[in-house]
Design a protein around this motif. Sequence first.
Motif, PDB file in Angstrom:
ATOM      1  N   THR A   1       0.828  -1.208   0.000  1.00 19.93           N
ATOM      2  CA  THR A   1       0.000   0.000   0.000  1.00 19.93           C
ATOM      3  C   THR A   1       0.866   1.264   0.000  1.00 19.93           C
ATOM      4  N   THR A   2       1.991   1.209   0.713  1.00 23.26           N
ATOM      5  CA  THR A   2       2.919   2.352   0.707  1.00 23.26           C
ATOM      6  C   THR A   2       3.487   2.567  -0.690  1.00 23.26           C
ATOM      7  N   HIS A   3       3.793   1.473  -1.387  1.00 23.53           N
ATOM      8  CA  HIS A   3       4.299   1.570  -2.760  1.00 23.53           C
ATOM      9  C   HIS A   3       3.238   2.164  -3.686  1.00 23.53           C
ATOM     10  N   ILE A   4       2.000   1.743  -3.525  1.00 23.29           N
ATOM     11  CA  ILE A   4       0.907   2.268  -4.347  1.00 23.29           C
ATOM     12  C   ILE A   4       0.770   3.770  -4.149  1.00 23.29           C
ATOM     13  N   ALA A   5       0.823   4.203  -2.897  1.00 21.33           N
ATOM     14  CA  ALA A   5       0.712   5.632  -2.598  1.00 21.33           C
ATOM     15  C   ALA A   5       1.840   6.413  -3.255  1.00 21.33           C
ATOM     16  N   SER A   6       3.038   5.849  -3.224  1.00 23.70           N
ATOM     17  CA  SER A   6       4.185   6.517  -3.834  1.00 23.70           C
ATOM     18  C   SER A   6       4.021   6.628  -5.342  1.00 23.70           C
ATOM     19  N   GLN A   7       3.549   5.551  -5.977  1.00 23.73           N
ATOM     20  CA  GLN A   7       3.389   5.544  -7.431  1.00 23.73           C
ATOM     21  C   GLN A   7       2.326   6.531  -7.895  1.00 23.73           C
ATOM     22  N   ARG A   8       1.285   6.695  -7.113  1.00 19.30           N
ATOM     23  CA  ARG A   8       0.205   7.615  -7.480  1.00 19.30           C
ATOM     24  C   ARG A   8       0.357   8.999  -6.841  1.00 19.30           C
ATOM     25  N   ASP A   9       1.471   9.210  -6.145  1.00 17.77           N
ATOM     26  CA  ASP A   9       1.734  10.486  -5.479  1.00 17.77           C
ATOM     27  C   ASP A   9       0.595  10.833  -4.519  1.00 17.77           C
ATOM     28  N   ILE A  10       0.196   9.847  -3.722  1.00 21.42           N
ATOM     29  CA  ILE A  10      -0.882  10.012  -2.754  1.00 21.42           C
ATOM     30  C   ILE A  10      -0.285  10.058  -1.347  1.00 21.42           C
ATOM     31  N   PRO A  11      -0.630  11.058  -0.542  1.00 29.19           N
ATOM     32  CA  PRO A  11      -0.114  11.122   0.836  1.00 29.19           C
ATOM     33  C   PRO A  11      -0.568   9.914   1.654  1.00 29.19           C
ATOM     34  N   VAL A  12       0.288   9.484   2.576  1.00 30.98           N
ATOM     35  CA  VAL A  12      -0.022   8.362   3.454  1.00 30.98           C
ATOM     36  C   VAL A  12      -0.333   8.890   4.849  1.00 30.98           C
ATOM     37  N   ILE A  13      -1.488   8.509   5.376  1.00 30.77           N
ATOM     38  CA  ILE A  13      -1.871   8.856   6.743  1.00 30.77           C
ATOM     39  C   ILE A  13      -1.538   7.662   7.633  1.00 30.77           C
ATOM     40  N   ASP A  14      -0.801   7.910   8.687  1.00 35.82           N
ATOM     41  CA  ASP A  14      -0.297   6.833   9.539  1.00 35.82           C
ATOM     42  C   ASP A  14      -1.337   6.406  10.566  1.00 35.82           C
ATOM     43  N   PHE A  15      -1.960   5.244  10.360  1.00 35.04           N
ATOM     44  CA  PHE A  15      -2.888   4.670  11.335  1.00 35.04           C
ATOM     45  C   PHE A  15      -2.172   3.681  12.262  1.00 35.04           C
ATOM     46  N   TYR A  16      -0.896   3.455  12.008  1.00 39.80           N
ATOM     47  CA  TYR A  16      -0.139   2.449  12.764  1.00 39.80           C
ATOM     48  C   TYR A  16       0.484   3.034  14.038  1.00 39.80           C
ATOM     49  N   SER A  17       1.262   4.087  13.877  1.00 37.37           N
ATOM     50  CA  SER A  17       2.036   4.632  15.000  1.00 37.37           C
ATOM     51  C   SER A  17       1.189   5.079  16.190  1.00 37.37           C
ATOM     52  N   PRO A  18       0.026   5.720  15.989  1.00 39.12           N
ATOM     53  CA  PRO A  18      -0.739   6.177  17.161  1.00 39.12           C
ATOM     54  C   PRO A  18      -1.256   5.043  18.041  1.00 39.12           C
ATOM     55  N   LEU A  19      -1.375   3.824  17.489  1.00 37.75           N
ATOM     56  CA  LEU A  19      -1.997   2.728  18.230  1.00 37.75           C
ATOM     57  C   LEU A  19      -1.053   1.587  18.592  1.00 37.75           C
ATOM     58  N   VAL A  20       0.106   1.510  17.944  1.00 40.31           N
ATOM     59  CA  VAL A  20       0.970   0.334  18.109  1.00 40.31           C
ATOM     60  C   VAL A  20       1.469   0.195  19.550  1.00 40.31           C
ATOM     61  N   SER A  21       1.637   1.301  20.269  1.00 43.53           N
ATOM     62  CA  SER A  21       2.082   1.237  21.662  1.00 43.53           C
ATOM     63  C   SER A  21       0.929   1.424  22.642  1.00 43.53           C
TER      64      SER A  21
END
Length: 357
Positions: free
Chosen positions: A174-194
């Motif tokens: 999904t990160t690669h897809i966002a990069s290819q389409r120049d789409i910003p990535v919103i981080d849903f991982y970091s706020p919850l992982v800890s």
Amino acid sequence: MKIRNRIHLISIIIMTMLLTTPSFSKEKTKVACIGNSVTFGATIKDRDHDNYPTQLQEMLGDSFLVGNFGHSGARLMQKGPNPYIQTEAYQKALQFHADIFVIHLGLNDTDPRNWPHYRDRFVSDFYALIDTLKASSHHPNPQFYICKESPVLGLKTFIPLGRIAWYDQIVETTTHIASQRDIPVIDFYSPLVSRPDLLTDGLHPNGKGATLLAHEVAKYVGNQFPALTLPSIFQDGMVLQRNQPIHLWGEATPKEEVKIKFLGERYQTKTRENGKWSIYLPKQKVEKDQEMTISTSKKQIHIKEISIGDVWLCSGQSNMSFPLRSSQHGEKAIQKATNENIHIYSMETAHPTNNTA
């Protein structure tokens, strides 16, 4: 009579102008939240009010209209069970004609019936979803955001260990897809992982967890990035490790210049698109009572009484967190303490570790 006729005529003209004057009220910006059970708000007690799209609506205000188009169990891939494009939520999303799309899909694609068999279709199916949603918009150039998948921490849930590797592959894809389409990535991982305390079953965020996700989306959609923030460890009276590069980091507006003034020297860096910034200052010798200024064009933070010396990390269980004043003769020991060069940072506990649930 002539005066009355003139007044009557003027009244008619005014009324006509009021009736024919075009309205200049701006239409609301429509935000479509596309996703699975995390977007839908599964397991949240008061789902109607506490799911993340509803909280996002409150954060963005009346100039926005946020729609929740999450469907529990939905997969991104078009083959296998429960594809998102076959759900009612998807049809409603198309009819919403959004200006902004926030996509959080992929967690359920770790299903053994999906990823091992159809992983080669993931990228093309994701592109197809984006293109179809784009075609449904009435905006000439709709904005898209792809969310980095929220964490999977509950191994006791229906997510077996074998699927964690597939989860990592989906995050990378999904990160690669966002990069290819120049789409910003919103981080849903970091706020919850800890914060396992905010995941009801190790997967689905509760109301407070949904608040964190809504804040992350609001930063991008509503441009609600902070002017300048620092972690709580950077405060008056802090101690920095001597003879080691000094690492500073924080958040500010994306692509903003961050300037640091310390020990007579000036440094600067720039925030990334996600608003994060990080910089290493040169290592320093022992110092005391120094000051540091960190600033952007919108805000300045001044830190006083900084020491450079040795930093010790103390961790453990309840005996480590037990305060000296609560021990026998603790108050006397405190009164005898005379070394003013020792500074203590007591980290606030985010959540209890003795989970009895």
